[in-house]
Design a protein around this motif. Structure first.
Motif, mmCIF file in Angstrom:
data_model
loop_
_atom_site.group_PDB
_atom_site.id
_atom_site.type_symbol
_atom_site.label_atom_id
_atom_site.label_comp_id
_atom_site.label_asym_id
_atom_site.label_seq_id
_atom_site.Cartn_x
_atom_site.Cartn_y
_atom_site.Cartn_z
ATOM 1 N N UNK A 25 3.628 -1.266 11.619
ATOM 2 C CA UNK A 25 2.919 -1.676 9.926
ATOM 3 C C UNK A 25 2.320 -1.729 10.573
ATOM 4 N N UNK A 26 1.199 -2.769 11.638
ATOM 5 C CA UNK A 26 -0.062 -2.608 12.270
ATOM 6 C C UNK A 26 -0.890 -1.909 12.295
ATOM 7 N N UNK A 27 -0.773 -0.669 13.242
ATOM 8 C CA UNK A 27 -1.627 0.500 12.943
ATOM 9 C C UNK A 27 -0.879 1.050 11.443
ATOM 10 N N UNK A 28 -0.483 1.521 11.038
ATOM 11 C CA UNK A 28 -0.160 1.367 10.038
ATOM 12 C C UNK A 28 -0.844 1.670 9.085
ATOM 13 N N UNK A 29 -1.481 0.286 9.029
ATOM 14 C CA UNK A 29 -2.513 -0.015 7.703
ATOM 15 C C UNK A 29 -3.508 -0.033 8.056
ATOM 16 N N UNK A 30 -4.037 -0.087 9.312
ATOM 17 C CA UNK A 30 -5.384 -0.020 10.003
ATOM 18 C C UNK A 30 -5.371 1.731 9.587
ATOM 19 N N UNK A 31 -5.242 2.880 10.153
ATOM 20 C CA UNK A 31 -4.958 3.728 9.362
ATOM 21 C C UNK A 31 -5.542 4.213 7.954
ATOM 22 N N UNK A 32 -4.487 3.515 7.238
ATOM 23 C CA UNK A 32 -4.429 3.744 5.638
ATOM 24 C C UNK A 32 -5.653 3.349 5.383
ATOM 25 N N UNK A 33 -5.933 2.242 5.823
ATOM 26 C CA UNK A 33 -7.242 1.454 5.519
ATOM 27 C C UNK A 33 -8.553 2.577 5.517
ATOM 28 N N UNK A 34 -8.531 2.211 6.963
ATOM 29 C CA UNK A 34 -9.656 3.638 7.180
ATOM 30 C C UNK A 34 -10.233 5.142 7.274
#
Length: 75
Positions: free
Chosen positions: A5-14
């Motif tokens: 979830x951490x990389x997924x959240x990063x890519x969704x945000x940016x």
């Protein structure tokens, strides 16, 4: 599960910011733009992803160049 979830959240945000700005400019929902990029990527074997990266780069450069300044002395 946290490591997924951490990389997924990063890519969704940016990453989705590009689609959001394109959708705002055109006047449609961002979900439609994201879906079209995904279909374009699968249909053309990566051209949609390359186009997405180019647009992200272009938007970033445009934001750097065309910053609004309040006065002449802000240069």
């Amino acid at each position: 599960m946290q490591f997924l979830y951490k990389p997924l959240h990063y890519f969704q945000k940016r990453g989705y910011h590009v689609c959001q700005r394109i959708a705002d400019r055109i006047g449609i929902r961002a979900k439609v733009v994201r879906t079209s990029f995904m279909y374009l990527t699968f249909a053309t074997l990566g051209f949609g992803f390359a186009l997405y990266l180019f647009l992200a780069f272009w938007i970033r450069i445009k934001d750097i160049i065309y910053t609004k300044r309040s006065s002449v002395f802000d240069l």
